[in-house]
Design an enzyme around this catalytic site. Structure first.
Site, PDB file in Angstrom:
ATOM      1  N   ASP A 179     104.205  -2.154 -41.833  1.00  0.00           N
ATOM      2  CA  ASP A 179     104.729  -0.672 -41.581  1.00  0.00           C
ATOM      3  C   ASP A 179     103.840   0.107 -41.320  1.00  0.00           C
ATOM      4  O   ASP A 179     102.674   0.625 -41.956  1.00  0.00           O
ATOM      5  CB  ASP A 179     105.536  -0.446 -43.200  1.00  0.00           C
ATOM      6  CG  ASP A 179     106.171   0.570 -43.336  1.00  0.00           C
ATOM      7  OD1 ASP A 179     106.249   1.474 -42.225  1.00  0.00           O
ATOM      8  OD2 ASP A 179     107.231   0.813 -43.941  1.00  0.00           O
TER       9      ASP A 179
ATOM     10  N   ASP B 121     113.498   3.021 -33.203  1.00  0.00           N
ATOM     11  CA  ASP B 121     114.945   2.484 -33.375  1.00  0.00           C
ATOM     12  C   ASP B 121     115.753   4.012 -33.482  1.00  0.00           C
ATOM     13  O   ASP B 121     115.266   4.553 -34.398  1.00  0.00           O
ATOM     14  CB  ASP B 121     115.139   1.764 -34.446  1.00  0.00           C
ATOM     15  CG  ASP B 121     114.295   0.443 -34.465  1.00  0.00           C
ATOM     16  OD1 ASP B 121     114.859  -0.438 -33.752  1.00  0.00           O
ATOM     17  OD2 ASP B 121     113.134   0.307 -34.905  1.00  0.00           O
TER      18      ASP B 121
ATOM     19  N   LYS C 287     124.025   5.661 -36.272  1.00  0.00           N
ATOM     20  CA  LYS C 287     125.025   5.961 -37.459  1.00  0.00           C
ATOM     21  C   LYS C 287     124.680   7.095 -38.240  1.00  0.00           C
ATOM     22  O   LYS C 287     123.395   7.114 -38.650  1.00  0.00           O
ATOM     23  CB  LYS C 287     125.434   4.971 -38.261  1.00  0.00           C
ATOM     24  CG  LYS C 287     126.311   3.762 -37.494  1.00  0.00           C
ATOM     25  CD  LYS C 287     126.473   2.661 -38.410  1.00  0.00           C
ATOM     26  CE  LYS C 287     127.446   1.646 -37.438  1.00  0.00           C
ATOM     27  NZ  LYS C 287     127.115   0.107 -38.035  1.00  0.00           N
TER      28      LYS C 287
ATOM     29  N   THR D 130     109.256   0.683 -20.501  1.00  0.00           N
ATOM     30  CA  THR D 130     109.139  -0.182 -21.624  1.00  0.00           C
ATOM     31  C   THR D 130     110.504  -1.055 -21.529  1.00  0.00           C
ATOM     32  O   THR D 130     111.525  -0.679 -20.699  1.00  0.00           O
ATOM     33  CB  THR D 130     109.178   0.596 -23.028  1.00  0.00           C
ATOM     34  OG1 THR D 130     110.344   0.943 -23.210  1.00  0.00           O
ATOM     35  CG2 THR D 130     108.159   1.715 -22.973  1.00  0.00           C
TER      36      THR D 130
ATOM     37  N   PHE E 117     112.906  -1.615 -23.868  1.00  0.00           N
ATOM     38  CA  PHE E 117     114.016  -0.886 -24.518  1.00  0.00           C
ATOM     39  C   PHE E 117     114.394   0.571 -23.512  1.00  0.00           C
ATOM     40  O   PHE E 117     115.456   0.679 -23.373  1.00  0.00           O
ATOM     41  CB  PHE E 117     113.763  -0.105 -25.781  1.00  0.00           C
ATOM     42  CG  PHE E 117     114.218  -1.144 -26.903  1.00  0.00           C
ATOM     43  CD1 PHE E 117     113.252  -2.104 -27.085  1.00  0.00           C
ATOM     44  CD2 PHE E 117     114.979  -0.951 -27.690  1.00  0.00           C
ATOM     45  CE1 PHE E 117     113.520  -3.077 -28.283  1.00  0.00           C
ATOM     46  CE2 PHE E 117     115.517  -1.655 -28.745  1.00  0.00           C
ATOM     47  CZ  PHE E 117     114.478  -2.921 -29.036  1.00  0.00           C
ATOM     48  N   GLU E 118     113.336   0.953 -22.848  1.00  0.00           N
ATOM     49  CA  GLU E 118     113.933   2.026 -21.827  1.00  0.00           C
ATOM     50  C   GLU E 118     114.697   1.349 -20.862  1.00  0.00           C
ATOM     51  O   GLU E 118     115.626   2.044 -20.380  1.00  0.00           O
ATOM     52  CB  GLU E 118     112.460   2.412 -21.201  1.00  0.00           C
ATOM     53  CG  GLU E 118     112.666   3.778 -20.436  1.00  0.00           C
ATOM     54  CD  GLU E 118     111.134   4.307 -19.732  1.00  0.00           C
ATOM     55  OE1 GLU E 118     110.326   3.650 -20.011  1.00  0.00           O
ATOM     56  OE2 GLU E 118     111.407   5.267 -19.273  1.00  0.00           O
TER      57      GLU E 118
HETATM   58  C1  LIG Z   1     113.466   0.166 -30.264  1.00  0.00           C
HETATM   59  S1  LIG Z   1     111.986  -0.816 -30.502  1.00  0.00           S
HETATM   60  C2  LIG Z   1     111.237  -0.412 -29.192  1.00  0.00           C
HETATM   61  C3  LIG Z   1     109.965  -1.250 -28.557  1.00  0.00           C
HETATM   62  C4  LIG Z   1     109.064  -0.785 -27.583  1.00  0.00           C
HETATM   63  N1  LIG Z   1     108.353   0.614 -27.844  1.00  0.00           N
HETATM   64  C5  LIG Z   1     109.843  -0.499 -26.308  1.00  0.00           C
HETATM   65  O1  LIG Z   1     110.168   0.476 -25.816  1.00  0.00           O
HETATM   66  O2  LIG Z   1     110.478  -1.474 -25.837  1.00  0.00           O
HETATM   67  C6  LIG Z   1     111.263  -0.171 -31.755  1.00  0.00           C
HETATM   68  C7  LIG Z   1     110.135  -1.174 -32.402  1.00  0.00           C
HETATM   69  O3  LIG Z   1     109.553  -0.385 -33.550  1.00  0.00           O
HETATM   70  C8  LIG Z   1     109.358  -1.132 -34.740  1.00  0.00           C
HETATM   71  N2  LIG Z   1     109.117  -0.321 -35.701  1.00  0.00           N
HETATM   72  C9  LIG Z   1     110.351   0.585 -36.399  1.00  0.00           C
HETATM   73  N3  LIG Z   1     109.702   1.058 -37.342  1.00  0.00           N
HETATM   74  C10 LIG Z   1     108.365   0.560 -37.599  1.00  0.00           C
HETATM   75  C11 LIG Z   1     107.403   0.933 -38.655  1.00  0.00           C
HETATM   76  N4  LIG Z   1     107.527   1.726 -39.526  1.00  0.00           N
HETATM   77  N5  LIG Z   1     106.378   0.230 -38.583  1.00  0.00           N
HETATM   78  C12 LIG Z   1     106.077  -0.635 -37.452  1.00  0.00           C
HETATM   79  N6  LIG Z   1     106.979  -0.814 -36.534  1.00  0.00           N
HETATM   80  C13 LIG Z   1     108.127  -0.133 -36.419  1.00  0.00           C
HETATM   81  C14 LIG Z   1     110.470  -2.288 -34.407  1.00  0.00           C
HETATM   82  O4  LIG Z   1     110.223  -3.358 -35.094  1.00  0.00           O
HETATM   83  C15 LIG Z   1     110.666  -2.365 -32.888  1.00  0.00           C
HETATM   84  O5  LIG Z   1     109.783  -3.604 -32.366  1.00  0.00           O
END
Ligand SMILES: C[S@@+](CC[C@H](N)C(=O)[O-])C[C@H]1O[C@@H](n2cnc3c(N)ncnc32)[C@H](O)[C@@H]1O
Length: 265
Positions: free
Chosen positions: A144, A167, A171, A240, A242-243
């Site tokens: 984390d 993320d 909601k 990226t 997700f982008e």
């Molecule tokens: C929606 S994805 C986006 C991934 C990447 N940046 C992309 O744009 O393709 C968000 C990522 O953030 C990670 N993540 C979210 N909160 C986190 C935290 N507190 N510590 C570490 N990783 C985290 C999730 O596991 C996920 O892989």
């Protein structure tokens, strides 16, 4: 639930070794729950995801984790100078599968990237990309990011921070799980050197508005944009994963570039 089989079980030996919750899924690799119960309950900004790890990712995790991996256990303060051989260091939170991270590391070998995520396949993928492309300026942190910021990074040790497509938690009842909010910004400010840039990007318009609002209101950050708005996409940020998915759905992408300040005008 995975298990390790004893190749030649003796008469007394159990047939299977069931992995305890805290034991690494890949021997020598990232810990399953690095901070364990050491830390109080906290809001999790990440989604629990089933993580199928490919053979290539598993191989990278087992071979490269001891060299370039770091478990976020919350028990020690990191020496970034030693970890990165004196390079300036940026933290990337939530690198996903790591393709954009590897690209940025290749484009800018004079900057170290401490890349953190909880997602095991992504950790393996990024380690494999780093090895394949000869990138020595990436370290992969497991766990984390909140604990990393709060317990393990020295003050003023980072020259930048990147949070790309966190993320969105669309909601309403989940909005509290969004990463970019005032408490996070206060934690993020401490390890950032004065003048360091916090760079966020999102394709979720309501979250973009929230980011702009909380960043603009926070006393430790100022907008790099004179008009107080979103920034043009900087050339150094690759597309990226997700982008790409957001763009396919017709979403608009927003970048935010805020500077760490110690006093406000
Ligand atoms: C929606 S994805 C986006 C991934 C990447 N940046 C992309 O744009 O393709 C968000 C990522 O953030 C990670 N993540 C979210 N909160 C986190 C935290 N507190 N510590 C570490 N990783 C985290 C999730 O596991 C996920 O892989």
């Amino acid at each position: 639930m995975s298990e390790f089989r004893d190749p030649v079980p003796g008469p007394e030996a159990p047939r299977h070794f069931i992995r305890a919750k805290s034991e690494p899924r890949f021997p020598g690799g990232p810990a399953a729950d690095p901070a364990g119960s050491h830390h109080e309950r906290r809001i999790r900004s990440f989604q629990p995801r089933r993580s199928r790890v490919t053979a290539g990712q598993e191989d990278a995790l087992q071979r490269l984790w001891p060299l370039w991996g770091l478990d976020i256990d919350g028990h020690r303060v990191l020496d970034l100078e030693e970890m990165f051989g004196g390079l300036p260091v940026v933290l990337e939170i939530g690198f996903g599968m790591g393709e954009a991270t590897a690209q940025m590391a290749a484009d800018d070998p004079g900057t170290g990237i401490l890349a953190v995520d909880v997602h095991t396949p992504g950790q393996g993928n990024l380690l494999a990309l780093a090895e394949r492309n000869g990138l020595s300026n990436i370290r992969v942190a497991n766990g984390d990011a909140i604990i990393l910021l709060r317990e393990m990074l020295p003050p003023r040790s980072l020259t930048g921070m990147r949070v790309y497509f966190p993320d969105p938690w669309p909601k309403k009842r989940h909005h509290k799980r969004r990463l970019i909010q005032p408490e996070f910004l206060t934690l993020a400010a401490r390890p950032l050197a004065p003048g360091a840039i916090l760079h966020c990007a999102t394709d979720w318009e309501p979250y973009a508005e929230q980011m702009l609002e909380v960043l603009s209101a926070h006393p430790d950050f100022e907008n790099t944009q004179e008009d107080g708005g979103f920034a043009p996409r900087p050339a150094f940020r690759p597309l990226t994963r997700f982008e790409g998915q957001g763009l396919d759905k017709g979403h608009k992408v927003r970048d935010l570039l805020f500077r760490r300040v110690t006093t406000r005008a």
